[in-house]
Design a protein around this motif. Structure first.
Motif, PDB file in Angstrom:
ATOM      1  N   ALA A  36      25.182  14.200   5.109  1.00 37.21           N
ATOM      2  CA  ALA A  36      25.173  15.412   4.289  1.00 37.21           C
ATOM      3  C   ALA A  36      23.740  15.761   3.889  1.00 37.21           C
ATOM      4  CB  ALA A  36      26.049  15.226   3.054  1.00 37.21           C
ATOM      5  N   ALA A  37      22.951  14.778   3.509  1.00 35.50           N
ATOM      6  CA  ALA A  37      21.561  15.011   3.119  1.00 35.50           C
ATOM      7  C   ALA A  37      20.764  15.592   4.283  1.00 35.50           C
ATOM      8  CB  ALA A  37      20.930  13.715   2.622  1.00 35.50           C
ATOM      9  N   SER A  38      21.016  15.093   5.480  1.00 36.41           N
ATOM     10  CA  SER A  38      20.330  15.590   6.668  1.00 36.41           C
ATOM     11  C   SER A  38      20.705  17.045   6.942  1.00 36.41           C
ATOM     12  CB  SER A  38      20.682  14.715   7.870  1.00 36.41           C
ATOM     13  OG  SER A  38      20.075  15.225   9.032  1.00 36.41           O
ATOM     14  N   ARG A  39      21.991  17.366   6.824  1.00 36.02           N
ATOM     15  CA  ARG A  39      22.451  18.733   7.058  1.00 36.02           C
ATOM     16  C   ARG A  39      21.864  19.679   6.009  1.00 36.02           C
ATOM     17  NH1 ARG A  39      22.844  22.833   9.920  1.00 36.02           N
ATOM     18  NH2 ARG A  39      24.520  24.257   9.418  1.00 36.02           N
ATOM     19  N   ILE A  40      21.830  19.230   4.762  1.00 32.00           N
ATOM     20  CA  ILE A  40      21.249  20.043   3.694  1.00 32.00           C
ATOM     21  C   ILE A  40      19.783  20.325   3.992  1.00 32.00           C
ATOM     22  CG2 ILE A  40      20.535  19.991   1.258  1.00 32.00           C
ATOM     23  CD1 ILE A  40      23.257  18.503   0.748  1.00 32.00           C
ATOM     24  N   ALA A  41      19.052  19.322   4.442  1.00 33.89           N
ATOM     25  CA  ALA A  41      17.636  19.498   4.781  1.00 33.89           C
ATOM     26  C   ALA A  41      17.477  20.521   5.908  1.00 33.89           C
ATOM     27  CB  ALA A  41      17.006  18.168   5.158  1.00 33.89           C
ATOM     28  N   GLU A  42      18.354  20.473   6.915  1.00 33.84           N
ATOM     29  CA  GLU A  42      18.309  21.445   8.016  1.00 33.84           C
ATOM     30  C   GLU A  42      18.569  22.858   7.504  1.00 33.84           C
ATOM     31  OE1 GLU A  42      21.248  20.251  10.857  1.00 33.84           O
ATOM     32  OE2 GLU A  42      20.234  18.364  11.318  1.00 33.84           O
ATOM     33  N   ILE A  43      19.581  22.999   6.674  1.00 37.65           N
ATOM     34  CA  ILE A  43      19.922  24.314   6.130  1.00 37.65           C
ATOM     35  C   ILE A  43      18.770  24.860   5.294  1.00 37.65           C
ATOM     36  CG2 ILE A  43      21.457  25.542   4.536  1.00 37.65           C
ATOM     37  CD1 ILE A  43      23.687  23.540   5.447  1.00 37.65           C
ATOM     38  N   ARG A  44      18.139  23.995   4.522  1.00 41.63           N
ATOM     39  CA  ARG A  44      17.029  24.431   3.679  1.00 41.63           C
ATOM     40  C   ARG A  44      15.851  24.942   4.488  1.00 41.63           C
ATOM     41  NH1 ARG A  44      17.018  19.904  -1.134  1.00 41.63           N
ATOM     42  NH2 ARG A  44      18.757  20.794  -2.297  1.00 41.63           N
ATOM     43  N   VAL A  45      15.655  24.414   5.680  1.00 40.46           N
ATOM     44  CA  VAL A  45      14.589  24.930   6.554  1.00 40.46           C
ATOM     45  C   VAL A  45      14.865  26.400   6.853  1.00 40.46           C
ATOM     46  CG1 VAL A  45      13.603  24.792   8.883  1.00 40.46           C
ATOM     47  CG2 VAL A  45      13.957  22.704   7.544  1.00 40.46           C
ATOM     48  N   ARG A  46      16.109  26.721   7.184  1.00 42.29           N
ATOM     49  CA  ARG A  46      16.471  28.120   7.482  1.00 42.29           C
ATOM     50  C   ARG A  46      16.383  28.981   6.233  1.00 42.29           C
ATOM     51  NH1 ARG A  46      15.753  32.454   9.901  1.00 42.29           N
ATOM     52  NH2 ARG A  46      17.543  33.811  10.106  1.00 42.29           N
ATOM     53  N   ILE A  47      16.818  28.454   5.088  1.00 38.51           N
ATOM     54  CA  ILE A  47      16.710  29.195   3.831  1.00 38.51           C
ATOM     55  C   ILE A  47      15.248  29.539   3.560  1.00 38.51           C
ATOM     56  CG2 ILE A  47      16.878  28.957   1.306  1.00 38.51           C
ATOM     57  CD1 ILE A  47      19.534  27.444   1.801  1.00 38.51           C
ATOM     58  N   ASP A  48      14.358  28.588   3.771  1.00 38.32           N
ATOM     59  CA  ASP A  48      12.925  28.834   3.555  1.00 38.32           C
ATOM     60  C   ASP A  48      12.399  29.912   4.494  1.00 38.32           C
ATOM     61  OD1 ASP A  48      12.984  26.929   1.554  1.00 38.32           O
ATOM     62  OD2 ASP A  48      12.009  25.374   2.760  1.00 38.32           O
ATOM     63  N   GLU A  49      12.872  29.923   5.747  1.00 33.47           N
ATOM     64  CA  GLU A  49      12.468  30.965   6.699  1.00 33.47           C
ATOM     65  C   GLU A  49      12.943  32.333   6.214  1.00 33.47           C
ATOM     66  OE1 GLU A  49      14.340  29.650  10.296  1.00 33.47           O
ATOM     67  OE2 GLU A  49      12.743  28.226  10.781  1.00 33.47           O
ATOM     68  N   ILE A  50      14.174  32.407   5.749  1.00 34.46           N
ATOM     69  CA  ILE A  50      14.728  33.662   5.240  1.00 34.46           C
ATOM     70  C   ILE A  50      13.946  34.116   4.014  1.00 34.46           C
ATOM     71  CG2 ILE A  50      16.755  34.715   4.144  1.00 34.46           C
ATOM     72  CD1 ILE A  50      18.457  32.898   6.052  1.00 34.46           C
ATOM     73  N   ASP A  51      13.638  33.177   3.112  1.00 29.44           N
ATOM     74  CA  ASP A  51      12.857  33.523   1.926  1.00 29.44           C
ATOM     75  C   ASP A  51      11.513  34.121   2.306  1.00 29.44           C
ATOM     76  OD1 ASP A  51      14.908  32.618   0.312  1.00 29.44           O
ATOM     77  OD2 ASP A  51      13.880  30.775  -0.289  1.00 29.44           O
ATOM     78  N   ARG A  52      10.838  33.521   3.295  1.00 29.61           N
ATOM     79  CA  ARG A  52       9.541  34.059   3.729  1.00 29.61           C
ATOM     80  C   ARG A  52       9.699  35.481   4.258  1.00 29.61           C
ATOM     81  NH1 ARG A  52       8.694  28.664   4.880  1.00 29.61           N
ATOM     82  NH2 ARG A  52       9.545  28.759   6.964  1.00 29.61           N
ATOM     83  N   ALA A  53      10.746  35.715   5.051  1.00 28.62           N
ATOM     84  CA  ALA A  53      10.991  37.050   5.595  1.00 28.62           C
ATOM     85  C   ALA A  53      11.304  38.048   4.479  1.00 28.62           C
ATOM     86  CB  ALA A  53      12.129  37.002   6.615  1.00 28.62           C
ATOM     87  N   LEU A  54      12.115  37.633   3.515  1.00 27.52           N
ATOM     88  CA  LEU A  54      12.454  38.513   2.399  1.00 27.52           C
ATOM     89  C   LEU A  54      11.209  38.895   1.596  1.00 27.52           C
ATOM     90  CD1 LEU A  54      15.749  36.861   1.112  1.00 27.52           C
ATOM     91  CD2 LEU A  54      15.520  39.134   2.149  1.00 27.52           C
ATOM     92  N   ILE A  55      10.350  37.938   1.344  1.00 31.08           N
ATOM     93  CA  ILE A  55       9.121  38.205   0.601  1.00 31.08           C
ATOM     94  C   ILE A  55       8.250  39.192   1.368  1.00 31.08           C
ATOM     95  CG2 ILE A  55       6.937  37.175  -0.174  1.00 31.08           C
ATOM     96  CD1 ILE A  55       8.680  34.640  -0.872  1.00 31.08           C
ATOM     97  N   GLU A  56       8.117  38.963   2.663  1.00 33.53           N
ATOM     98  CA  GLU A  56       7.316  39.860   3.494  1.00 33.53           C
ATOM     99  C   GLU A  56       7.890  41.277   3.490  1.00 33.53           C
ATOM    100  OE1 GLU A  56       6.447  39.463   7.999  1.00 33.53           O
ATOM    101  OE2 GLU A  56       5.771  37.594   7.074  1.00 33.53           O
TER     102      GLU A  56
END
Length: 115
Positions: A36-56
């Motif tokens: 579960a921790a590994s999956r959460i870490a993977e999902i957070r990578v995508r969340i961070d990418e989305i956050d960067r795009a939203l900010i831009e």
């Protein structure tokens, strides 16, 4: 909004599944289960990418909105067009509900400043 059981903006920052949280023994993912921790870490990578795009996109939208306002005022027009703001508010409300209205208000303010 993601919830990890910790206080927002405090403690240890983690981008890995095995990192520990602010108390040194609690995983930063909110779970001690490795898969579960590994999956959460993977999902957070995508969340961070989305956050960067939203900010831009937020910054681009605000700049374009300021340009529209400056162009309108330079040509003798009004500072803002309420019917346009209402159209934007309704679009966001229809798609996202009450939170969409709040988001639209923030977007509008970023582009035109406070009323």
């Amino acid at each position: 909004m993601e919830q990890n059981g910790g206080a927002t903006g405090s403690g240890t920052i983690s981008n890995g599944a095995g990192a520990t949280g602010p108390k040194g023994g609690t995983p930063a993912t909110g779970t001690a289960e490795p898969d579960a921790a590994s999956r959460i870490a993977e999902i957070r990578v995508r969340i961070d990418e989305i956050d960067r795009a939203l900010i831009e996109l937020w910054q681009e939208r605000a700049a374009l909105s300021r340009e529209v306002g400056a162009t309108r005022m330079a040509s003798g027009g009004t500072r803002l067009v309420l019917s346009r703001e209402q159209e934007i508010l309704e679009r966001f409300r229809s798609a996202l509900g009450a939170d969409g209205t709040q988001l639209a208000l923030l977007l509008l303010r970023a582009g035109r400043g406070p009323l």
